[in-house]
Design a protein around this motif. Sequence first.
Motif, mmCIF file in Angstrom:
data_model
loop_
_atom_site.group_PDB
_atom_site.id
_atom_site.type_symbol
_atom_site.label_atom_id
_atom_site.label_comp_id
_atom_site.label_asym_id
_atom_site.label_seq_id
_atom_site.Cartn_x
_atom_site.Cartn_y
_atom_site.Cartn_z
ATOM 1 N N UNK A 39 0.980 -0.880 -0.275
ATOM 2 C CA UNK A 39 0.257 -0.095 0.040
ATOM 3 C C UNK A 39 1.102 0.997 0.126
ATOM 4 N N UNK A 40 0.554 2.298 -0.880
ATOM 5 C CA UNK A 40 1.131 3.529 -0.641
ATOM 6 C C UNK A 40 0.326 4.729 -1.049
ATOM 7 N N UNK A 41 1.051 5.771 -0.232
ATOM 8 C CA UNK A 41 -0.073 7.275 -0.418
ATOM 9 C C UNK A 41 1.235 8.523 -0.524
ATOM 10 N N UNK A 42 0.883 9.286 -1.338
ATOM 11 C CA UNK A 42 1.095 9.990 -0.550
ATOM 12 C C UNK A 42 0.950 11.587 0.680
ATOM 13 N N UNK A 47 5.768 15.482 -1.680
ATOM 14 C CA UNK A 47 6.528 15.438 -1.878
ATOM 15 C C UNK A 47 7.551 14.570 -1.059
ATOM 16 N N UNK A 48 6.687 13.296 -0.596
ATOM 17 C CA UNK A 48 7.540 11.626 -0.174
ATOM 18 C C UNK A 48 6.038 10.635 -0.318
ATOM 19 N N UNK A 49 6.695 9.950 -0.005
ATOM 20 C CA UNK A 49 5.728 8.384 -0.615
ATOM 21 C C UNK A 49 5.393 8.170 1.274
ATOM 22 N N UNK A 50 4.454 7.256 1.512
ATOM 23 C CA UNK A 50 3.889 6.248 2.801
ATOM 24 C C UNK A 50 3.642 5.138 2.252
ATOM 25 N N UNK A 65 8.544 5.599 5.067
ATOM 26 C CA UNK A 65 8.785 7.111 4.686
ATOM 27 C C UNK A 65 9.716 7.519 3.604
ATOM 28 N N UNK A 66 9.806 7.869 2.437
ATOM 29 C CA UNK A 66 10.618 8.649 1.480
ATOM 30 C C UNK A 66 10.862 9.796 0.723
ATOM 31 N N UNK A 67 11.506 10.471 0.581
ATOM 32 C CA UNK A 67 10.835 11.412 -0.262
ATOM 33 C C UNK A 67 10.998 11.078 -1.907
ATOM 34 N N UNK A 68 10.224 11.677 -2.413
ATOM 35 C CA UNK A 68 9.821 11.331 -4.261
ATOM 36 C C UNK A 68 11.194 11.379 -4.784
#
Length: 398
Positions: A39-42, A47-50, A65-68
Amino acid sequence: AGDRLIFPWEGDGWLHLYSVPPSGGSATLMTPGKFEVENVSLSPDRREVVFNSNQNDTDRRHLWREAANATRPAPLTSGQGIEWAPAALNDGQHIALLRSDARRPARPAIVDPNGAMRDLAPESMPSGFPAPQLIVPQPVMISAADGLKLHGQLFLPVNAGAGKRLPAVVFFHGGSRRQMLLGWHYMQYYHNAYGLNQYLASRGYIVLSVNYRSGIGYGMEFREALKYGPTGASEYNDVKGAALYLRSRPDVDAARIGLWGGSYGGYLTALGLARASNLFACGVDFYGGHDWNLEVPYTLPAEDPQKLEDWARVAALSSPLADVKTWRSPVLLIQGDDDRNVAFANMVQLVVALRKQGVEFQQIVFPDEVHAFLTHEHWLEAYHAASDFLDSHLQRPQ
């Protein structure tokens, strides 16, 4: 933000996130390693995905979590729990999620930037829920009959290790694109199945849940296993390997091993009983497929009848009905007669064949019921019947 497009890809054989500029160019691997993203969300500022994945914890799920434009995710959660379905809140700091663990079922929660979690509605858990009495399953590795290494979860009842040989049950999930975890599952169907495995353990069974080939969580090569399902039933090696693993344990009575599963797991249950009644004393088959030619549409070119014929022949040989003459062990069959996923004809054909063989069977048919039962009443009736059936064939009289 930052002019990046983020997308999933199995470029290295694992389901990862990649990013690329809208103008084109080489894709950047954001989540390197032998794990899979789900599962991925913005974040609200984009500026990042969780996301959740099984990085560093193969049979659980945790949040990251990670920056785009980055290439190394940072952990948000860890430990013995299972976390999934993250949604970043507008404050830019907190993440809403669903969580469970080995003893407590799924519930909504909030996690802060430091990883501290709190349940959103702790009062929704029934006061009498027997969490302290539930088993914490152990991760195990077993060898399939052809040597492939498989992950599993082992439920040991409280009386295990007391010098007794206990009855055992193998569980096969459905799908087959699924992965069972070390706790309450994130899908409703397997949430229920995990509960039944816990119940069986409470009744004195050693329960082995097997993540067999063609499932998810272990990379594309494992999922797209050679000759799986209707192309050769290679998962039978995993069924046999599970029985041999249990028979090798000093705490298992080799004469009292059963198996159960639903859908694809019902198919493997039937396959195990058809091919190896010497290893399995009985089984419970929830809406399993017994004839692949009833289930899989022909996708080969219609103008090549020879290919169609060859495919259908292999599919037939990969089906439990092909080996019904060596089926000896009792079985309980359960299905709704309005099943839209597995044709009800599977049960009808198998019952006819078992009756001719003189094999003991019982069946429960729910009128107007579908594949994954719609009513709580039917789940209770089916699970109680499954437990009673296993007890009648695997538990010694007191």
